[in-house]
Design an enzyme around this catalytic site. Structure first.
Site, PDB file in Angstrom:
ATOM      1  N   ASP A  61       3.528  19.397 -21.386  1.00  0.00           N
ATOM      2  CA  ASP A  61       4.002  20.478 -22.250  1.00  0.00           C
ATOM      3  C   ASP A  61       5.432  20.249 -22.726  1.00  0.00           C
ATOM      4  OD1 ASP A  61       5.201  20.846 -19.767  1.00  0.00           O
ATOM      5  OD2 ASP A  61       4.023  22.614 -19.258  1.00  0.00           O
ATOM      6  N   ASP A 104       2.650  32.499 -10.891  1.00  0.00           N
ATOM      7  CA  ASP A 104       1.538  33.364 -11.321  1.00  0.00           C
ATOM      8  C   ASP A 104       0.225  32.578 -11.456  1.00  0.00           C
ATOM      9  OD1 ASP A 104       2.095  31.830 -13.542  1.00  0.00           O
ATOM     10  OD2 ASP A 104       2.493  33.511 -14.902  1.00  0.00           O
ATOM     11  N   HIS A 131      -0.131  29.651 -13.057  1.00  0.00           N
ATOM     12  CA  HIS A 131      -0.301  28.852 -14.276  1.00  0.00           C
ATOM     13  C   HIS A 131      -0.185  27.363 -14.004  1.00  0.00           C
ATOM     14  CE1 HIS A 131       4.252  29.171 -15.098  1.00  0.00           C
ATOM     15  NE2 HIS A 131       4.033  27.875 -15.244  1.00  0.00           N
ATOM     16  N   GLU A 147      -0.995  30.281 -19.086  1.00  0.00           N
ATOM     17  CA  GLU A 147      -0.713  31.505 -18.328  1.00  0.00           C
ATOM     18  C   GLU A 147      -2.022  32.237 -18.002  1.00  0.00           C
ATOM     19  OE1 GLU A 147       2.111  32.034 -17.158  1.00  0.00           O
ATOM     20  OE2 GLU A 147       3.764  31.784 -18.576  1.00  0.00           O
TER      21      GLU A 147
END
Ligand code: GLP
Length: 240
Positions: free
Chosen positions: A67, A135, A137, A142
């Site tokens: 990313d 979380d 991800h 996400e």
């Protein structure tokens, strides 16, 4: 899932570096999917050490990163291009023309996503290295991101902006968008190697391993991967 619980960050990094080094040595044209963040820094340190000791060469390696933030210049110290240069590529014999990172400054971002998806299809990853967001991800996929997505523009959640703000002068400077490999790209790797260290990852680790396979915890998809290797330290494993 093959789960290994180790004592600490240092051991996690050593174990993961062994797996990546074996992939580099055992394949004529290894392709590594690489990650950024605090988690893989120790792995990269180990790989640099192996290179300096003459144990390994990266001449035949192709690398594709997960990313990149949208809107940051490649030269910006917070860009993932800069991160990879200072934490790995700048210290080994990899051919820079065989290292790929999505262009977060592309004029046409959708076109850039499509280009990266096509590129990934041409260079199937031998091993995909992953960290884990608090979380759940992976990359910047996400919670709620469909498992079927390829490279796309992701909106960062508040939690992720907060977690990643430690690399920036303030919260306001953290980009709110990123280009990320999709889950469909990530799981196409032969082996997926996910690392997690520290107690702030314990909940996500629990959901990934013991929870339902659900888009609410993107990393839970690894339960279905034929060759997912999870290396976590004791603190990250404390809820298991
Ligand atoms: C970022 C990256 C992820 C990384 C995650 C965890 O959001 N896009 O690839 O896994 O942060 O980061 P850290 O390893 O610093 O905890």
């Amino acid at each position: 899932m093959k789960i290994t619980i180790v004592e600490n960050y240092g051991e996690m990094s050593k174990e993961a570096a062994k797996i990546l080094a074996a992939a580099v040595k055992d394949n004529l044209k290894p392709v590594l999917g690489l990650a950024t963040g605090g988690t893989p820094v120790g792995v990269y340190r180990e790989l640099i050490e192996m290179y300096r000791n003459g144990e390994i060469s990266f001449k035949n390696v192709t690398a594709a990163n997960l990313d990149e933030y949208v809107g940051l210049d490649a030269e910006s110290p917070q860009s993932y291009v800069s991160f990879m240069k200072s934490n790995l590529f700048g210290h080994i014999d990899i051919d820079p023309s065989k290292t790929f990172i999505p262009d977060g400054k592309a004029k046409d971002l959708q076109k850039e996503c499509d280009r990266y998806t096509e590129l990934l299809a041409d260079i199937p990853r031998t091993v995909q290295l992953l960290g884990l967001g608090s979380d759940g991800h992976i990359g910047f996929n996400e919670p709620g991101t469909p498992f079927t997505r390829h490279t796309h523009i992701a909106e960062l959640t508040q939690d992720t902006v907060k977690d990643n703000s430690r690399f920036f002068a303030s919260m306001d400077e953290v980009p709110r968008k990123a280009i990320t490999m999709g889950i469909a790209d990530i799981v196409s790797a032969q082996t997926v190697l996910l690392l997690a260290s520290g107690k702030n990852k314990a909940r996500a680790v629990y959901d990934m391993i013991k929870g339902e396979v659900s888009e609410d915890c993107p990393a839970s998809i690894l339960q279905r991967h034929p060759n997912a290797v999870i290396i976590i330290d004791k603190e990250a494993a404390q809820l298991l």
